[in-house]
Design a protein around this motif. Structure first.
Motif, PDB file in Angstrom:
ATOM      1  N   GLN A   1       0.771  -1.328   0.151  1.00 44.41           N
ATOM      2  CA  GLN A   1       0.076  -0.131  -0.015  1.00 44.41           C
ATOM      3  C   GLN A   1       0.958   1.198   0.137  1.00 44.41           C
ATOM      4  OE1 GLN A   1      -3.212   0.127  -0.388  1.00 44.41           O
ATOM      5  NE2 GLN A   1      -3.301  -2.016  -0.579  1.00 44.41           N
ATOM      6  N   GLY A   2       2.084   1.125   0.395  1.00 44.33           N
ATOM      7  CA  GLY A   2       3.037   2.406   0.220  1.00 44.33           C
ATOM      8  C   GLY A   2       3.279   3.022   1.481  1.00 44.33           C
ATOM      9  N   THR A   3       2.744   2.304   2.496  1.00 43.92           N
ATOM     10  CA  THR A   3       2.902   3.064   3.818  1.00 43.92           C
ATOM     11  C   THR A   3       4.180   2.625   4.660  1.00 43.92           C
ATOM     12  OG1 THR A   3       1.529   1.352   4.845  1.00 43.92           O
ATOM     13  CG2 THR A   3       0.391   3.276   4.123  1.00 43.92           C
ATOM     14  N   LEU A   4       4.637   1.387   3.772  1.00 42.19           N
ATOM     15  CA  LEU A   4       6.142   1.206   4.345  1.00 42.19           C
ATOM     16  C   LEU A   4       7.130   1.175   3.176  1.00 42.19           C
ATOM     17  CD1 LEU A   4       7.111  -0.323   7.161  1.00 42.19           C
ATOM     18  CD2 LEU A   4       6.930  -2.360   6.000  1.00 42.19           C
ATOM     19  N   SER A   5       8.093   1.586   3.408  1.00 40.54           N
ATOM     20  CA  SER A   5       9.262   1.719   2.406  1.00 40.54           C
ATOM     21  C   SER A   5       9.773   0.498   2.136  1.00 40.54           C
ATOM     22  CB  SER A   5      10.121   2.935   2.687  1.00 40.54           C
ATOM     23  OG  SER A   5      11.156   2.257   3.658  1.00 40.54           O
ATOM     24  N   THR A   6      10.601   0.281   0.806  1.00 39.58           N
ATOM     25  CA  THR A   6      11.100  -0.913   0.471  1.00 39.58           C
ATOM     26  C   THR A   6      12.241  -1.111   1.490  1.00 39.58           C
ATOM     27  OG1 THR A   6      10.690  -0.564  -1.722  1.00 39.58           O
ATOM     28  CG2 THR A   6      12.452  -2.107  -1.430  1.00 39.58           C
ATOM     29  N   ALA A   7      12.954   0.073   1.755  1.00 35.18           N
ATOM     30  CA  ALA A   7      14.010  -0.203   2.766  1.00 35.18           C
ATOM     31  C   ALA A   7      13.684  -0.865   3.984  1.00 35.18           C
ATOM     32  CB  ALA A   7      14.892   0.995   3.094  1.00 35.18           C
ATOM     33  N   GLN A   8      12.544  -0.396   4.629  1.00 36.20           N
ATOM     34  CA  GLN A   8      12.137  -0.836   5.680  1.00 36.20           C
ATOM     35  C   GLN A   8      11.535  -2.382   5.691  1.00 36.20           C
ATOM     36  OE1 GLN A   8       8.909   2.207   5.957  1.00 36.20           O
ATOM     37  NE2 GLN A   8       9.866   2.998   7.784  1.00 36.20           N
ATOM     38  N   GLU A   9      11.044  -2.722   4.443  1.00 36.87           N
ATOM     39  CA  GLU A   9      10.532  -4.087   4.343  1.00 36.87           C
ATOM     40  C   GLU A   9      11.742  -5.040   4.105  1.00 36.87           C
ATOM     41  OE1 GLU A   9      10.032  -7.512   2.140  1.00 36.87           O
ATOM     42  OE2 GLU A   9      10.688  -5.822   1.215  1.00 36.87           O
ATOM     43  N   HIS A  10      12.703  -4.770   3.330  1.00 34.55           N
ATOM     44  CA  HIS A  10      13.769  -5.446   3.062  1.00 34.55           C
ATOM     45  C   HIS A  10      14.641  -5.530   4.526  1.00 34.55           C
ATOM     46  CE1 HIS A  10      14.504  -5.113  -1.307  1.00 34.55           C
ATOM     47  NE2 HIS A  10      13.334  -5.470  -0.967  1.00 34.55           N
ATOM     48  N   ALA A  11      14.931  -4.560   5.184  1.00 36.20           N
ATOM     49  CA  ALA A  11      15.472  -4.588   6.728  1.00 36.20           C
ATOM     50  C   ALA A  11      14.726  -5.700   7.633  1.00 36.20           C
ATOM     51  CB  ALA A  11      15.546  -3.410   7.481  1.00 36.20           C
ATOM     52  N   ALA A  12      13.648  -5.453   7.629  1.00 38.18           N
ATOM     53  CA  ALA A  12      12.760  -6.460   8.433  1.00 38.18           C
ATOM     54  C   ALA A  12      13.053  -7.801   8.165  1.00 38.18           C
ATOM     55  CB  ALA A  12      11.509  -5.996   8.661  1.00 38.18           C
TER      56      ALA A  12
END
Length: 277
Positions: free
Chosen positions: A157-168
């Motif tokens: 949905q775009g409320t979480l960035s790709t960097a945040q998703e990859h890090a998690a």
């Protein structure tokens, strides 16, 4: 006349973060709060009751997308049915009298907050706390898996960035690899082979299955992501696997996946079932 409540009050009463409240309103139309002249949300008591039930039910494993549009009476009946089959939970180590369901929901929200802040030490602390409070299976099934679903939804949905998703995702993969080492292997235990079929590069689901199986006493051979049917079948036969478990993210534009699954079924001995999740 009933006095409406601001988001701070709603967050305190339901345990839901303001971010989650906004997402559930915008994406799932769970509630439709009124707005002030300055565009601040105002919630009725009925809306708070609904959000509280939604928070409890999602922490029990219900997908918000499937229950967001149920009315209050339907949600109450569903919650009563769930409560009737869920045993009483122990209190928190801190002594607060909250149920394991509320505990899981709180841990999920804290994990998502840490993800948004790119605070990996905090995320690890949440998972460690969940493991102590809910057990390892509870950590995986009631906290980590819902967190992964929410991360995927928010990234989409775009409320979480790709960097945040990859890090998690990278941290969770590492965390699972470290925590599974404590489970011992037994020579006489049944063997399970875990992998993903060709083109399926997302392996967190497979890793979670492998960890749960190891905790349950299986000897697990984990092959990783995107293996041809021939390699999966060969490894299953060589290891004497009792079953093959595959994790897939089914894409609409992958015309080869059904054929790959059919081929694997043909290559495996008939007594070895294929479990697909």
């Amino acid at each position: 006349m009933q006095r409406p409540h601001n988001m701070k009050v709603v967050s305190r009463r339901t345990g839901l973060s303001p971010h989650v409240l906004r997402v559930w309103e915008k994406r799932y139309q769970a509630v439709s709060p009124e707005r002030t002249d300055t565009n601040r949300r105002l919630y009725t008591d009925a809306e708070i009751d609904k959000l509280d039930l939604l928070a409890k039910l999602t922490s029990m494993g219900h997908a918000i997308g499937r229950i967001a549009n149920l009315d209050l009476s339907e949600l109450r009946r569903l919650h009563e049915a769930e409560a009737a089959v869920v045993p009483a939970a122990p209190k928190r180590l801190s002594g607060e009298g909250v149920s394991a369901t509320s505990e899981a929901g709180n841990l999920i929200e804290r994990a998502l907050s840490a993800t948004h802040q790119l605070d990996i030490p905090a995320l690890e602390g949440v998972f460690d706390e969940a493991s102590v409070a809910l057990g390892y299976s509870g950590l995986l099934e009631r906290v980590l898996v819902p967190v992964l679903h929410r991360i995927g939804d928010e990234w989409h949905q775009g409320t979480l960035s790709t960097a945040q998703e990859h890090a998690a995702s990278a941290f969770i993969k590492d965390y699972l690899a470290r925590t599974v080492r404590s489970f011992s292997h037994h020579a006489g235990a049944p063997s399970l082979l875990v992998a993903t079929p060709p083109g399926q590069l997302h392996e967190l689901g497979a890793i979670i299955v492998a960890n749960l199986a190891r905790k349950s006493g299986w000897n697990v051979t984990y092959l990783g992501a995107s293996l041809p049917a021939e390699d999966i079948a060969g490894a299953a036969i060589r290891t004497g696997a009792r079953a093959v478990a595959l994790s897939i993210v089914y894409p609409h534009d992958d015309p080869t996946l059904p054929a790959d699954l059919v081929r694997l079924r043909k290559l495996l001995p008939a007594h070895i079932p294929i479990l697909v999740g």
